[in-house]
Design a protein around this motif. Sequence first.
Motif, PDB file in Angstrom:
ATOM      1  N   ALA A  51       0.909  -1.313  -0.262  1.00 33.95           N
ATOM      2  CA  ALA A  51       0.123   0.031   0.123  1.00 33.95           C
ATOM      3  C   ALA A  51       1.002   1.145  -0.127  1.00 33.95           C
ATOM      4  N   GLY A  52       2.179   1.250   0.442  1.00 29.69           N
ATOM      5  CA  GLY A  52       2.878   2.392   0.295  1.00 29.69           C
ATOM      6  C   GLY A  52       4.239   2.128   1.018  1.00 29.69           C
ATOM      7  N   PHE A  53       5.071   3.171   1.321  1.00 28.86           N
ATOM      8  CA  PHE A  53       6.477   2.990   2.060  1.00 28.86           C
ATOM      9  C   PHE A  53       6.637   4.475   2.484  1.00 28.86           C
ATOM     10  N   ARG A  54       7.718   4.275   3.325  1.00 32.28           N
ATOM     11  CA  ARG A  54       8.304   5.623   3.870  1.00 32.28           C
ATOM     12  C   ARG A  54       9.632   5.521   3.887  1.00 32.28           C
ATOM     13  N   GLY A  55      10.324   6.430   3.470  1.00 32.19           N
ATOM     14  CA  GLY A  55      11.702   6.495   3.412  1.00 32.19           C
ATOM     15  C   GLY A  55      12.305   7.799   3.641  1.00 32.19           C
ATOM     16  N   ARG A  56      13.702   8.050   3.897  1.00 24.57           N
ATOM     17  CA  ARG A  56      14.422   9.321   4.116  1.00 24.57           C
ATOM     18  C   ARG A  56      15.296   9.529   2.940  1.00 24.57           C
ATOM     19  N   PRO A  57      15.578  10.657   2.203  1.00 22.40           N
ATOM     20  CA  PRO A  57      16.152  11.159   1.152  1.00 22.40           C
ATOM     21  C   PRO A  57      17.706  10.765   1.325  1.00 22.40           C
ATOM     22  N   GLY A  58      18.025  10.891   2.508  1.00 23.17           N
ATOM     23  CA  GLY A  58      19.366  10.789   2.816  1.00 23.17           C
ATOM     24  C   GLY A  58      19.979  12.153   3.143  1.00 23.17           C
ATOM     25  N   ARG A  59      21.281  12.308   3.016  1.00 20.95           N
ATOM     26  CA  ARG A  59      21.983  13.751   3.250  1.00 20.95           C
ATOM     27  C   ARG A  59      22.249  14.470   2.033  1.00 20.95           C
ATOM     28  N   THR A  60      21.469  14.379   1.003  1.00 23.73           N
ATOM     29  CA  THR A  60      21.623  15.210  -0.026  1.00 23.73           C
ATOM     30  C   THR A  60      21.214  16.584   0.229  1.00 23.73           C
ATOM     31  N   SER A  61      21.619  17.392  -0.544  1.00 22.45           N
ATOM     32  CA  SER A  61      21.187  18.684  -0.290  1.00 22.45           C
ATOM     33  C   SER A  61      20.022  18.884  -1.174  1.00 22.45           C
ATOM     34  N   GLY A  62      19.309  19.914  -0.761  1.00 21.37           N
ATOM     35  CA  GLY A  62      17.914  20.118  -1.670  1.00 21.37           C
ATOM     36  C   GLY A  62      16.748  20.367  -0.674  1.00 21.37           C
ATOM     37  N   PRO A  63      15.462  20.499  -1.253  1.00 22.76           N
ATOM     38  CA  PRO A  63      14.565  21.325  -0.470  1.00 22.76           C
ATOM     39  C   PRO A  63      13.957  20.190   0.684  1.00 22.76           C
ATOM     40  N   TRP A  64      14.416  18.941   0.682  1.00 22.10           N
ATOM     41  CA  TRP A  64      13.806  17.864   1.463  1.00 22.10           C
ATOM     42  C   TRP A  64      14.225  17.974   2.783  1.00 22.10           C
ATOM     43  N   ASN A  65      13.567  17.463   3.853  1.00 18.57           N
ATOM     44  CA  ASN A  65      14.326  17.463   5.213  1.00 18.57           C
ATOM     45  C   ASN A  65      14.336  16.017   5.365  1.00 18.57           C
ATOM     46  N   SER A  66      15.747  15.868   5.566  1.00 15.22           N
ATOM     47  CA  SER A  66      16.349  14.651   5.538  1.00 15.22           C
ATOM     48  C   SER A  66      16.152  13.808   6.954  1.00 15.22           C
ATOM     49  N   ALA A  67      15.751  14.599   7.745  1.00 13.25           N
ATOM     50  CA  ALA A  67      15.324  13.992   9.309  1.00 13.25           C
ATOM     51  C   ALA A  67      14.015  13.262   9.122  1.00 13.25           C
ATOM     52  N   ALA A  68      13.041  13.742   8.142  1.00 15.17           N
ATOM     53  CA  ALA A  68      11.685  13.589   7.851  1.00 15.17           C
ATOM     54  C   ALA A  68      11.532  11.959   7.305  1.00 15.17           C
ATOM     55  N   LYS A  69      10.665  11.269   7.750  1.00 15.77           N
ATOM     56  CA  LYS A  69      10.253  10.210   6.792  1.00 15.77           C
ATOM     57  C   LYS A  69       9.263  10.721   5.740  1.00 15.77           C
ATOM     58  N   HIS A  70       9.576  10.357   4.709  1.00 18.86           N
ATOM     59  CA  HIS A  70       8.805  10.791   3.613  1.00 18.86           C
ATOM     60  C   HIS A  70       7.578   9.608   3.231  1.00 18.86           C
ATOM     61  N   ILE A  71       6.529   9.858   2.996  1.00 17.11           N
ATOM     62  CA  ILE A  71       5.352   8.939   2.981  1.00 17.11           C
ATOM     63  C   ILE A  71       4.930   8.684   1.394  1.00 17.11           C
ATOM     64  N   TYR A  72       4.886   7.668   0.947  1.00 19.58           N
ATOM     65  CA  TYR A  72       4.315   7.319  -0.413  1.00 19.58           C
ATOM     66  C   TYR A  72       3.084   6.195  -0.386  1.00 19.58           C
ATOM     67  N   LEU A  73       2.099   6.558  -1.083  1.00 17.19           N
ATOM     68  CA  LEU A  73       0.948   5.420  -1.400  1.00 17.19           C
ATOM     69  C   LEU A  73       0.973   5.159  -2.912  1.00 17.19           C
ATOM     70  N   ALA A  74       0.345   3.661  -2.903  1.00 16.33           N
ATOM     71  CA  ALA A  74       0.443   3.229  -4.119  1.00 16.33           C
ATOM     72  C   ALA A  74      -1.020   3.626  -4.583  1.00 16.33           C
ATOM     73  N   VAL A  75      -0.861   4.049  -5.897  1.00 21.52           N
ATOM     74  CA  VAL A  75      -2.027   4.742  -6.549  1.00 21.52           C
ATOM     75  C   VAL A  75      -2.191   4.003  -7.983  1.00 21.52           C
TER      76      VAL A  75
END
Length: 97
Positions: A51-75
């Motif tokens: 149904a989905g997954f959560r992941g961290r983008p790592g320590r790459t630079s960019g607009p994403w909070n690397s401390a947060a778990k980013h949530i994806y859902l199957a569509v």
Amino acid sequence: MEDDDSEHLALIRRWLAGETVDNTVGIKIVSGPFHGQTKIVELDQSGLPPAGFRGRPGRTSGPWNSAAKHIYLAVRAPDAPAGWIYKYAGADTAADG
């Protein structure tokens, strides 16, 4: 050994193209920090992806909070090779490790 490697690479290419092989398929990721990548998943007995997954983008630079778990859902996405995509649903900034 070279034949084994080429067979394995051929299998991965089939998954990445959205073909279901041995109940496994590659599903494109849309938006968020993993945009454009493909997640290779095993389908359940009904032929549905997780149904989905959560992941961290790592320590790459960019607009994403690397401390947060980013949530994806199957569509369902009939225009996607696998018939599914993982769509970005937001970040869980309160998530622990």
